[in-house]
Design a protein around this motif. Structure first.
Motif, PDB file in Angstrom:
ATOM      1  N   LEU A 119      27.497  59.693 -66.364  1.00  0.00           N
ATOM      2  CA  LEU A 119      27.509  59.716 -64.902  1.00  0.00           C
ATOM      3  C   LEU A 119      27.806  58.328 -64.328  1.00  0.00           C
ATOM      4  O   LEU A 119      28.427  58.214 -63.268  1.00  0.00           O
ATOM      5  N   LEU A 120      27.362  57.279 -65.025  1.00  0.00           N
ATOM      6  CA  LEU A 120      27.671  55.919 -64.581  1.00  0.00           C
ATOM      7  C   LEU A 120      29.176  55.675 -64.628  1.00  0.00           C
ATOM      8  O   LEU A 120      29.767  55.125 -63.678  1.00  0.00           O
ATOM      9  N   ALA A 121      29.819  56.090 -65.719  1.00  0.00           N
ATOM     10  CA  ALA A 121      31.271  55.940 -65.827  1.00  0.00           C
ATOM     11  C   ALA A 121      31.967  56.726 -64.722  1.00  0.00           C
ATOM     12  O   ALA A 121      32.940  56.251 -64.107  1.00  0.00           O
ATOM     13  N   ALA A 122      31.475  57.932 -64.447  1.00  0.00           N
ATOM     14  CA  ALA A 122      32.058  58.757 -63.393  1.00  0.00           C
ATOM     15  C   ALA A 122      31.890  58.088 -62.031  1.00  0.00           C
ATOM     16  O   ALA A 122      32.804  58.115 -61.190  1.00  0.00           O
ATOM     17  N   ALA A 123      30.727  57.491 -61.799  1.00  0.00           N
ATOM     18  CA  ALA A 123      30.473  56.840 -60.513  1.00  0.00           C
ATOM     19  C   ALA A 123      31.387  55.639 -60.295  1.00  0.00           C
ATOM     20  O   ALA A 123      31.904  55.423 -59.185  1.00  0.00           O
ATOM     21  N   VAL A 124      31.607  54.856 -61.350  1.00  0.00           N
ATOM     22  CA  VAL A 124      32.498  53.701 -61.239  1.00  0.00           C
ATOM     23  C   VAL A 124      33.921  54.150 -60.914  1.00  0.00           C
ATOM     24  O   VAL A 124      34.575  53.610 -60.019  1.00  0.00           O
ATOM     25  N   ALA A 125      34.413  55.173 -61.651  1.00  0.00           N
ATOM     26  CA  ALA A 125      35.769  55.664 -61.407  1.00  0.00           C
ATOM     27  C   ALA A 125      35.889  56.294 -60.023  1.00  0.00           C
ATOM     28  O   ALA A 125      36.902  56.110 -59.331  1.00  0.00           O
ATOM     29  N   ALA A 126      34.865  57.030 -59.607  1.00  0.00           N
ATOM     30  CA  ALA A 126      34.899  57.655 -58.283  1.00  0.00           C
ATOM     31  C   ALA A 126      34.929  56.596 -57.182  1.00  0.00           C
ATOM     32  O   ALA A 126      35.628  56.745 -56.172  1.00  0.00           O
ATOM     33  N   THR A 127      34.176  55.509 -57.370  1.00  0.00           N
ATOM     34  CA  THR A 127      34.193  54.425 -56.384  1.00  0.00           C
ATOM     35  C   THR A 127      35.566  53.771 -56.321  1.00  0.00           C
ATOM     36  O   THR A 127      36.063  53.432 -55.243  1.00  0.00           O
ATOM     37  N   ALA A 128      36.193  53.595 -57.482  1.00  0.00           N
ATOM     38  CA  ALA A 128      37.547  53.031 -57.514  1.00  0.00           C
ATOM     39  C   ALA A 128      38.528  53.937 -56.769  1.00  0.00           C
ATOM     40  O   ALA A 128      39.458  53.454 -56.115  1.00  0.00           O
ATOM     41  N   LEU A 129      38.317  55.234 -56.839  1.00  0.00           N
ATOM     42  CA  LEU A 129      39.170  56.174 -56.113  1.00  0.00           C
ATOM     43  C   LEU A 129      38.926  56.107 -54.608  1.00  0.00           C
ATOM     44  O   LEU A 129      39.852  56.307 -53.818  1.00  0.00           O
ATOM     45  N   LEU A 130      37.693  55.838 -54.216  1.00  0.00           N
ATOM     46  CA  LEU A 130      37.405  55.666 -52.797  1.00  0.00           C
ATOM     47  C   LEU A 130      38.093  54.419 -52.246  1.00  0.00           C
ATOM     48  O   LEU A 130      38.571  54.403 -51.102  1.00  0.00           O
ATOM     49  N   VAL A 131      38.138  53.378 -53.070  1.00  0.00           N
ATOM     50  CA  VAL A 131      38.805  52.138 -52.652  1.00  0.00           C
ATOM     51  C   VAL A 131      40.311  52.357 -52.541  1.00  0.00           C
ATOM     52  O   VAL A 131      40.956  51.904 -51.588  1.00  0.00           O
ATOM     53  N   ASP A 132      40.877  53.054 -53.511  1.00  0.00           N
ATOM     54  CA  ASP A 132      42.321  53.308 -53.527  1.00  0.00           C
ATOM     55  C   ASP A 132      42.548  54.592 -54.321  1.00  0.00           C
ATOM     56  O   ASP A 132      42.518  54.569 -55.548  1.00  0.00           O
ATOM     57  N   PHE A 133      42.767  55.693 -53.611  1.00  0.00           N
ATOM     58  CA  PHE A 133      42.917  56.970 -54.308  1.00  0.00           C
ATOM     59  C   PHE A 133      44.257  57.027 -55.032  1.00  0.00           C
ATOM     60  O   PHE A 133      45.322  56.848 -54.427  1.00  0.00           O
ATOM     61  N   ARG A 134      44.186  57.264 -56.345  1.00  0.00           N
ATOM     62  CA  ARG A 134      45.367  57.421 -57.181  1.00  0.00           C
ATOM     63  C   ARG A 134      45.204  58.714 -57.970  1.00  0.00           C
ATOM     64  O   ARG A 134      44.259  58.834 -58.770  1.00  0.00           O
ATOM     65  N   PRO A 135      46.103  59.680 -57.766  1.00  0.00           N
ATOM     66  CA  PRO A 135      45.976  60.951 -58.501  1.00  0.00           C
ATOM     67  C   PRO A 135      45.896  60.772 -60.001  1.00  0.00           C
ATOM     68  O   PRO A 135      45.191  61.519 -60.683  1.00  0.00           O
ATOM     69  N   ARG A 136      46.607  59.767 -60.526  1.00  0.00           N
ATOM     70  CA  ARG A 136      46.584  59.564 -61.979  1.00  0.00           C
ATOM     71  C   ARG A 136      45.181  59.205 -62.466  1.00  0.00           C
ATOM     72  O   ARG A 136      44.760  59.633 -63.544  1.00  0.00           O
ATOM     73  N   ILE A 137      44.442  58.434 -61.671  1.00  0.00           N
ATOM     74  CA  ILE A 137      43.078  58.065 -62.059  1.00  0.00           C
ATOM     75  C   ILE A 137      42.147  59.259 -61.890  1.00  0.00           C
ATOM     76  O   ILE A 137      41.211  59.454 -62.680  1.00  0.00           O
ATOM     77  N   ALA A 138      42.395  60.081 -60.892  1.00  0.00           N
ATOM     78  CA  ALA A 138      41.597  61.304 -60.723  1.00  0.00           C
ATOM     79  C   ALA A 138      41.774  62.228 -61.937  1.00  0.00           C
ATOM     80  O   ALA A 138      40.807  62.834 -62.419  1.00  0.00           O
ATOM     81  N   ILE A 139      42.995  62.331 -62.444  1.00  0.00           N
ATOM     82  CA  ILE A 139      43.240  63.138 -63.642  1.00  0.00           C
ATOM     83  C   ILE A 139      42.527  62.527 -64.843  1.00  0.00           C
ATOM     84  O   ILE A 139      41.913  63.240 -65.649  1.00  0.00           O
ATOM     85  N   ALA A 140      42.596  61.209 -64.972  1.00  0.00           N
ATOM     86  CA  ALA A 140      41.911  60.541 -66.083  1.00  0.00           C
ATOM     87  C   ALA A 140      40.403  60.772 -66.010  1.00  0.00           C
ATOM     88  O   ALA A 140      39.749  61.048 -67.030  1.00  0.00           O
ATOM     89  N   LEU A 141      39.834  60.671 -64.808  1.00  0.00           N
ATOM     90  CA  LEU A 141      38.395  60.882 -64.638  1.00  0.00           C
ATOM     91  C   LEU A 141      38.016  62.314 -65.023  1.00  0.00           C
ATOM     92  O   LEU A 141      37.034  62.530 -65.747  1.00  0.00           O
ATOM     93  N   ALA A 142      38.779  63.289 -64.542  1.00  0.00           N
ATOM     94  CA  ALA A 142      38.478  64.689 -64.854  1.00  0.00           C
ATOM     95  C   ALA A 142      38.562  64.950 -66.356  1.00  0.00           C
ATOM     96  O   ALA A 142      37.720  65.660 -66.926  1.00  0.00           O
ATOM     97  N   THR A 143      39.570  64.362 -67.018  1.00  0.00           N
ATOM     98  CA  THR A 143      39.726  64.551 -68.468  1.00  0.00           C
ATOM     99  C   THR A 143      38.561  63.934 -69.227  1.00  0.00           C
ATOM    100  O   THR A 143      38.005  64.549 -70.149  1.00  0.00           O
ATOM    101  N   ALA A 144      38.181  62.720 -68.845  1.00  0.00           N
ATOM    102  CA  ALA A 144      37.076  62.043 -69.528  1.00  0.00           C
ATOM    103  C   ALA A 144      35.766  62.802 -69.344  1.00  0.00           C
ATOM    104  O   ALA A 144      34.988  62.969 -70.300  1.00  0.00           O
TER     105      ALA A 144
END
Length: 357
Positions: free
Chosen positions: A226-251
């Motif tokens: 959940l910590l890893a998910a929170a960090v990635a989700a915060t990065a998406l809030l700063v700058d939403f990138r679909p590629r990172i959203a896909i990476a987060l969902a896969t992980a």
């Protein structure tokens, strides 16, 4: 890798992602791509704009399997990582060199029948050597085949993770180094496209895969995932990138499936197992096949949607068959080459698990 160690989910993800990338290139190169765009404009537009994002699945899986191989329980590498890095290089580059050599030969043939910008210029010895050393991206050398940047990036990412785990010296410092660089990548490096020839640009997705493995070990907890998910989700809030959203969902999918014990219950499939197993070979060999079929299509053009669909099906099946042949006769024999290597893992099993797929 032993079959018992395989995750059907990983084969399924690799199989589906590899087919999307194949179709992305089919819609991108040659006169057949123009016919596809005319006959199926919405599909072609989606494949061109979004198909390339399937590579994020491979980045996450690469990090997941690299963490399993290098540090099964989150420990630090005790011995020199260079033999492991050399072994990874051999495993990647031997079939890669065979594939780009075929691509060069095919480009010469296709150039006789087809006038298209998709055909690379005649390769120079220096250009070929840059590819063989996996330096073509950082040296700015023109690619000899489609998507070859990924092979170099995969090697860089594996080497970088191995060095971080070795330099960390202790389990805590090694984990902090890897996760810290992944965090920096998500918030800064991945937002600078000028860095896309370097591992640091992609290390956020790779690190999410590694974090998913470590969080799902016996010593891991749901909290780390959940910590890893929170960090990635915060990065998406700063700058939403679909590629990172896909990476987060896969992980998260990989982590939760393994953490919950569903790995053993996940339904396997001969089709996805087959597609996942030959995915690297299909990736390596599909561009020469596309060139030849585009040359054939240029001699026998079609604009009827049904005819174009049959050409797409023919191309897709041909690429799969070529990948199967390449896997059987090139990738598997090349995978038997080994460099002398030994290592110990602090906090790990101390064995020499297979390299990632």
């Amino acid at each position: 890798m032993a079959n018992a160690a395989r995750m059907p989910l990983i084969d399924a993800l690799k199989g589906v992602a590899s087919q999307i990338i194949l179709l992305h290139h089919l819609a991108l190169y040659g006169p057949l791509s123009l016919a596809v765009a005319a006959a199926f404009p919405d599909l072609a537009e989606w494949l061109v704009d979004y198909g390339r994002m399937a590579v994020q699945v491979f980045l996450v899986i690469g990090g997941f399997l690299a963490a399993r191989s290098l540090s099964p329980t989150g420990g630090a590498l005790a011995d020199n990582p260079l033999p492991l890095i050399g072994r990874r290089y051999l495993r990647l580059v031997l079939p890669f060199v065979a594939a780009i050599s075929l691509a060069v030969a095919t480009s010469v043939l296709a150039d006789l029948w087809l006038d298209d910008p998709a055909i690379p210029e005649l390769a120079t010895p220096g250009q070929w050597l840059a590819h063989a050393l996996l330096l073509h991206g950082v040296l700015g050398s023109e690619s000899l085949s489609a998507g070859v940047w990924y092979v170099a990036i995969d090697f860089q990412l594996f080497a970088l993770l191995a060095l971080l785990l070795w330099l960390g010296r202790t389990a805590t410092l090694a984990w902090l180094a890897a996760f810290g660089l992944a965090t920096v990548s998500l918030f800064w490096f991945n937002r600078d496209s000028s860095l896309d020839n370097w591992a640091i640009y992609f290390f956020g997705a790779y690190g999410l895969g590694a974090a998913a493995w470590w969080a799902s070990t016996r010593r891991g907890t749901l909290g780390w995932l959940l910590l890893a998910a929170a960090v990635a989700a915060t990065a998406l809030l700063v700058d939403f990138r679909p590629r990172i959203a896909i990476a987060l969902a896969t992980a998260m999918l990989l982590g939760f499936v393994r953490l919950s014990g569903w790995r053993e219950q996940w339904p396997g499939s001969r089709i996805t197992d087959f597609l996942g197993r030959i995915s690297y070979s299909v990736f390596l060999i599909h561009f020469p096949v596309l060139l030849l079929i585009n040359a054939l299509f240029a001699a026998h053009p079609a604009d009827d949607p049904a005819a174009v669909a049959w050409w797409m099906l023919f191309t897709w099946v041909s690429c799969l068959y070529a990948g199967l042949v390449f896997h059987r006769w090139i990738e598997l024999p090349a995978g038997k080459w080994r460099l002398p290597a030994s290592r110990r893992v602090r906090g790990g099993r101390g064995s020499n698990p297979a390299l990632p797929d």
